[in-house]
Write an enzyme that holds these catalytic residues in place. Structure first.
Site, PDB file in Angstrom:
ATOM      1  N   HIS A 184      82.512 103.268  26.428  1.00 40.23           N
ATOM      2  CA  HIS A 184      83.488 104.306  26.771  1.00 40.23           C
ATOM      3  C   HIS A 184      83.609 104.436  28.280  1.00 40.23           C
ATOM      4  CE1 HIS A 184      79.415 106.001  25.897  1.00 40.23           C
ATOM      5  NE2 HIS A 184      79.543 106.419  27.136  1.00 40.23           N
ATOM      6  N   GLU A 208      70.794  98.148  24.242  1.00 45.30           N
ATOM      7  CA  GLU A 208      70.321  99.496  23.912  1.00 45.30           C
ATOM      8  C   GLU A 208      70.851  99.842  22.532  1.00 45.30           C
ATOM      9  OE1 GLU A 208      70.453 104.143  24.081  1.00 45.30           O
ATOM     10  OE2 GLU A 208      72.224 102.914  24.268  1.00 45.30           O
ATOM     11  N   GLN A 217      83.895 111.425  27.097  1.00 44.69           N
ATOM     12  CA  GLN A 217      83.580 109.992  27.054  1.00 44.69           C
ATOM     13  C   GLN A 217      84.496 109.343  26.019  1.00 44.69           C
ATOM     14  OE1 GLN A 217      79.425 111.038  26.395  1.00 44.69           O
ATOM     15  NE2 GLN A 217      78.782 109.722  28.068  1.00 44.69           N
ATOM     16  N   HIS A 220      64.970 108.199  29.579  1.00 43.71           N
ATOM     17  CA  HIS A 220      65.736 109.419  29.837  1.00 43.71           C
ATOM     18  C   HIS A 220      66.258 110.053  28.556  1.00 43.71           C
ATOM     19  CE1 HIS A 220      68.705 106.408  29.082  1.00 43.71           C
ATOM     20  NE2 HIS A 220      69.628 107.346  28.970  1.00 43.71           N
ATOM     21  N   ARG A 223      72.140  96.565  31.487  1.00 43.67           N
ATOM     22  CA  ARG A 223      71.763  97.293  30.274  1.00 43.67           C
ATOM     23  C   ARG A 223      73.051  97.626  29.532  1.00 43.67           C
ATOM     24  NH1 ARG A 223      71.873 102.660  28.581  1.00 43.67           N
ATOM     25  NH2 ARG A 223      70.062 103.525  27.536  1.00 43.67           N
ATOM     26  N   ARG A 233      67.742 117.013  26.827  1.00 41.43           N
ATOM     27  CA  ARG A 233      67.149 115.823  27.445  1.00 41.43           C
ATOM     28  C   ARG A 233      66.834 116.048  28.919  1.00 41.43           C
ATOM     29  NH1 ARG A 233      71.500 111.376  26.041  1.00 41.43           N
ATOM     30  NH2 ARG A 233      72.807 113.144  26.582  1.00 41.43           N
ATOM     31  N   ASP A 241      74.929  99.573  27.241  1.00 40.46           N
ATOM     32  CA  ASP A 241      74.733 100.914  26.707  1.00 40.46           C
ATOM     33  C   ASP A 241      75.401 101.057  25.347  1.00 40.46           C
ATOM     34  OD1 ASP A 241      74.121 103.775  27.055  1.00 40.46           O
ATOM     35  OD2 ASP A 241      76.296 103.991  27.145  1.00 40.46           O
TER      36      ASP A 241
HETATM   37  C1  GLC Z   1      73.189 105.834  25.739  1.00 39.53           C
HETATM   38  C2  GLC Z   1      72.473 106.565  26.841  1.00 39.53           C
HETATM   39  C3  GLC Z   1      72.573 108.028  26.602  1.00 39.53           C
HETATM   40  C4  GLC Z   1      74.014 108.399  26.565  1.00 39.53           C
HETATM   41  C5  GLC Z   1      74.767 107.561  25.549  1.00 39.53           C
HETATM   42  C6  GLC Z   1      76.238 107.706  25.743  1.00 39.53           C
HETATM   43  O1  GLC Z   1      72.588 106.058  24.514  1.00 39.53           O
HETATM   44  O2  GLC Z   1      71.139 106.151  26.893  1.00 39.53           O
HETATM   45  O3  GLC Z   1      71.899 108.740  27.604  1.00 39.53           O
HETATM   46  O4  GLC Z   1      74.116 109.751  26.220  1.00 39.53           O
HETATM   47  O5  GLC Z   1      74.509 106.205  25.700  1.00 39.53           O
HETATM   48  O6  GLC Z   1      76.650 106.982  26.868  1.00 39.53           O
HETATM   49  C1  GLC Z   2      72.888 106.824  21.752  1.00 42.18           C
HETATM   50  C2  GLC Z   2      71.615 106.150  21.639  1.00 42.18           C
HETATM   51  C3  GLC Z   2      70.656 107.078  20.950  1.00 42.18           C
HETATM   52  C4  GLC Z   2      70.547 108.360  21.683  1.00 42.18           C
HETATM   53  C5  GLC Z   2      71.894 108.938  21.919  1.00 42.18           C
HETATM   54  C6  GLC Z   2      71.840 110.111  22.817  1.00 42.18           C
HETATM   55  O1  GLC Z   2      73.291 107.105  20.488  1.00 42.18           O
HETATM   56  O2  GLC Z   2      71.791 104.957  20.934  1.00 42.18           O
HETATM   57  O3  GLC Z   2      69.398 106.583  20.966  1.00 42.18           O
HETATM   58  O4  GLC Z   2      69.805 109.244  20.913  1.00 42.18           O
HETATM   59  O5  GLC Z   2      72.714 107.999  22.498  1.00 42.18           O
HETATM   60  O6  GLC Z   2      70.796 110.167  23.638  1.00 42.18           O
END
Ligand code: GLC
Ligand code: GLC
Length: 649
Positions: free
Chosen positions: A194, A339, A265, A403, A295, A528, A297
């Site tokens: 996004h 991720e 987003q 994080h 990374r 968080r 995401d």
């Molecule tokens: C990933 C990030 C998380 C974020 C999400 C949306 O999971 O680690 O912090 O909220 O993506 O971008």
């Molecule tokens: C994304 C990640 C998940 C996390 C979330 C918000 O969905 O994949 O692990 O919990 O973002 O942090």
């Protein structure tokens, strides 16, 4: 019947397009003939696999050829812009493609502003990173983002601009070089699922530009969103129900935008090849700044299809593989880290040299915390025995905290085999880590509690979840000692298990929860932030005082890090579980290039033993004990201290 011959069509396509690219880029080619030869070699090598993927994704489009040519031009332009030192690095990486499996590797992750103010501040911390032993540093999203709420930077308004308070793109490129001189690879996010709703593409969509509206998934009525939502999971239910957000300023009467995460987003529409091409350009732009690992995401969500849950679809894999092929052609040194915080079967599918060479290991993370809570290692041993092995040319990134929140993403099918009901067990873990279960040492907070499903995840720093906060505030030295041992124990596992260990900076000095996020309107709704405090450099200064809590955690960790770097057995990813016949003790054997090491980890607060028979079977006594507290009984058993971690090699 006419059959489609992929090889022939790929060759044919290449022969048609290549001269057009050559013509278009004549000036660049005559200025850099050597560079062009290198590019051409790689293009020829990877074109067939790329073509196959791109055709699979976009072959049904009438304008397929246009987009393919457009992309090839982008790749070549990006290569011409790639600096000589990075092209050198590309070659070095191609010659040593498994460099990231070395036991010298140690990862760290931090926020630029919270750790050091800005990019210059981060540069000034290089001596600290070297002291700790980092060879890989993930700087959390540092790109231009909306003021106020921006999901910790995961709402990107421009991939080519650094968020102004943090510095400039030139500074980022210069930091990447300084890192490289210090032996540290720069890792940043490609937030590619996004953009923020303030990205230029989104702004244009809002202004009614159809070309850009097509970059997102925007619907004039609820009809399609309703149909999709029948199968979707809610990711951020606290923020908005379902996956769509209504914006009154879209179309004539408003529109529904796909927003998996926050309303600001906007999910990109990868069924549009223009989106692929533009994001490939953004990725290569970052690689050309000296970023060595991207990374990726939220990989699970990038491909959507009606009638599915729109997570982990085959299209997501094709898409990432296509990005990977783009990188092989135009920034060959670049690695991808996935991720995917999803079911372990799905996590595994992203890992391969042609997709993501690296992947977070959320299962190991969750099960380490599970073992601390239950004081038992059965789920953990089972997972390491059955799910740890991945492609030999890939590596896990093993961590205990980052994080994000902790989600209990173990497999229910695995749990059932051990007589554990996944749903109930997750409830227990949530209660435990919120400190509501008797005997709990943890001080965590709930994240995204969903009253409809009973689902919940956990926030909190490593130290607070491991008992340090409660011990300091309510208990005393014995419990402080236990908490420190828990921190070292789980870090001990990630430092030795095989893969790249990743430290969430702050954890190495036992940083506690920071509740001040509740006073910040941009953060108060997102727990968080309790584990995203500003680095306290006065506390960091105490890391050299052996009697301070900071010093005890830091120096304990440093000793483990040094052992990791000394013992070649910790390279690679070979791991064999040792059935310790003691439910509280995890045991495993690591081997690499003829070197071997044995680990025992006691997850209970009582001494535990490993029987003489096991000790003999794995010839533990033929090795030296290099770490940890234990006693050998005259019968040959090994007695491990409460929450003790042992290394033999
Ligand atoms: C990933 C990030 C998380 C974020 C999400 C949306 O999971 O680690 O912090 O909220 O993506 O971008
Ligand atoms: C994304 C990640 C998940 C996390 C979330 C918000 O969905 O994949 O692990 O919990 O973002 O942090």
């Amino acid at each position: 019947m006419i059959t489609f011959n992929m090889e022939r069509e790929s060759k044919h396509t290449f022969e048609r397009l290549f001269p057009r690219v050559e013509r278009e880029l004549g000036n660049f080619i005559s200025a850099d003939p050597q560079g062009w030869r290198e590019f051409t070699d790689r293009l020829q090598k990877y074109f067939p696999s790329f073509f196959h993927l791109y055709l699979g994704l976009y072959g049904a489009r009438y304008d397929f050829f246009f987009h393919l040519e457009d992309l090839l031009l982008s790749l070549a332009r990006s290569w011409f812009a790639r600096a000589a030192d990075l092209r050198q690095l590309d070659k070095a990486r191609e010659q040593n493609p498994l460099w990231f499996q070395s036991n010298q590797m140690l990862g760290g992750v931090c926020y630029v502003d919270l750790f050091a103010g800005d990019l210059e501040g981060v540069k000034s911390k290089i001596p600290y990173f070297k002291e700790l032993g980092l060879t890989y540093l993930h700087l959390m999203p540092l790109f231009k983002a909306p003021e106020g709420e921006n999901d910790g930077g995961y709402a990107v308004s421009s991939y080519r601009e650094v968020h102004p308070p943090l510095g400039t793109m030139e500074q980022l490129a210069s930091l990447a070089r300084e890192f490289r001189k210090a032996g540290i690879s720069l890792v940043v996010d490609l937030v590619f699922n996004h953009t923020s709703d303030e990205h230029l593409w989104a702004e244009r969509a809002k202004a009614g530009d159809e070309e850009y509206a097509d970059f997102y998934r925007i619907f004039p009525s609820r009809e399609l969103p309703d149909a999709y939502e029948r199968n979707l999971r809610e990711i951020f239910p606290d923020e908005h129900p379902g996956a769509f957000t209504f914006f009154a300023n879209l179309f004539k009467d408003g529109g529904w935008v796909w927003t998996t995460f926050h309303s600001y987003q906007w999910d990109l529409n990868y069924s549009n090849p223009a989106v692929f091409n533009r994001m490939a350009e953004e990725m290569l732009f970052l690689a050309n700044q000296g970023v060595e690992v991207i990374r990726l995401d939220a990989v699970a969500f990038i491909w959507k299809e009606m009638g599915t849950n729109c997570e982990n679809l085959p299209g997501a894999h094709q898409l990432i593989q296509a990005f990977n092929a783009v990188a092989r052609i135009a920034s060959p040194g670049l690695l991808f880290k996935s991720e995917a915080i999803v079911h372990p079967d799905d996590v595994a599918k992203y890992i391969s040299p042609v997709e993501c060479q690296l992947s977070y290991n959320p299962l190991l993370m969750a099960l380490l915390w599970n073992s601390l809570a239950t004081r038992k290692v059965r789920l953990l041993s089972q997972a390491l025995a059955t799910r740890f092995k991945i492609h030999p040319e890939a590596a896990w990134v093993n961590y205990v905290r980052v994080h994000d929140d902790i989600g209990w993403t173990f497999s229910d099918e695995d749990a059932v085999m051990l007589g554990v009901n996944g749903y109930d067990h997750r409830r227990f873990l949530n209660e435990f880590y919120r400190g509501r279960f008797e005997g709990s040492f943890a001080r965590g907070l709930p994240f995204q509690e969903n009253p409809k499903t009973g689902d919940c995840r956990i926030s909190g720093t490593c130290a607070s979840l491991a008992g340090l906060e409660k011990a300091i505030k309510e208990e005393g030295p014995n419990e402080v000692e236990f908490a420190i041992r828990r921190i070292l124990l789980i870090h001990g596992v990630i430092l030795t298990a095989g893969g790249i260990p990743l430290i969430y900076l702050g954890d190495e000095i036992g940083t506690l929860n920071d509740y001040t996020y509740r006073d910040d309107p941009a953060h108060e709704r997102d727990s968080r932030w309790v584990h995203r405090p500003r680095a306290d450099w006065e506390k960091y200064a105490k890391r050299h005082e052996p009697a301070s809590i900071e010093g005890r955690v830091y120096q304990g960790l440093k000793t483990l890090i040094e052992l990791r770097k000394q013992l070649e057995a910790f390279a690679g990813g070979e791991l064999e579980i040792i059935p310790t016949e003691n439910d509280h003790v995890l045991g495993f054997l690591r081997s690499h290039a003829g070197h071997r090491a044995i680990i025992f980890a006691n997850f209970s607060e009582k001494p535990q033993s490993v029987s003489a028979r096991i000790v003999e079977q794995f010839s533990v006594h033929s090795k030296k004990q290099l770490y940890g507290g234990s006693v050998n009984s005259p019968q040959g058993d090994i007695q491990i201290d409460p929450l003790g971690f042992l290394i033999f090699a």
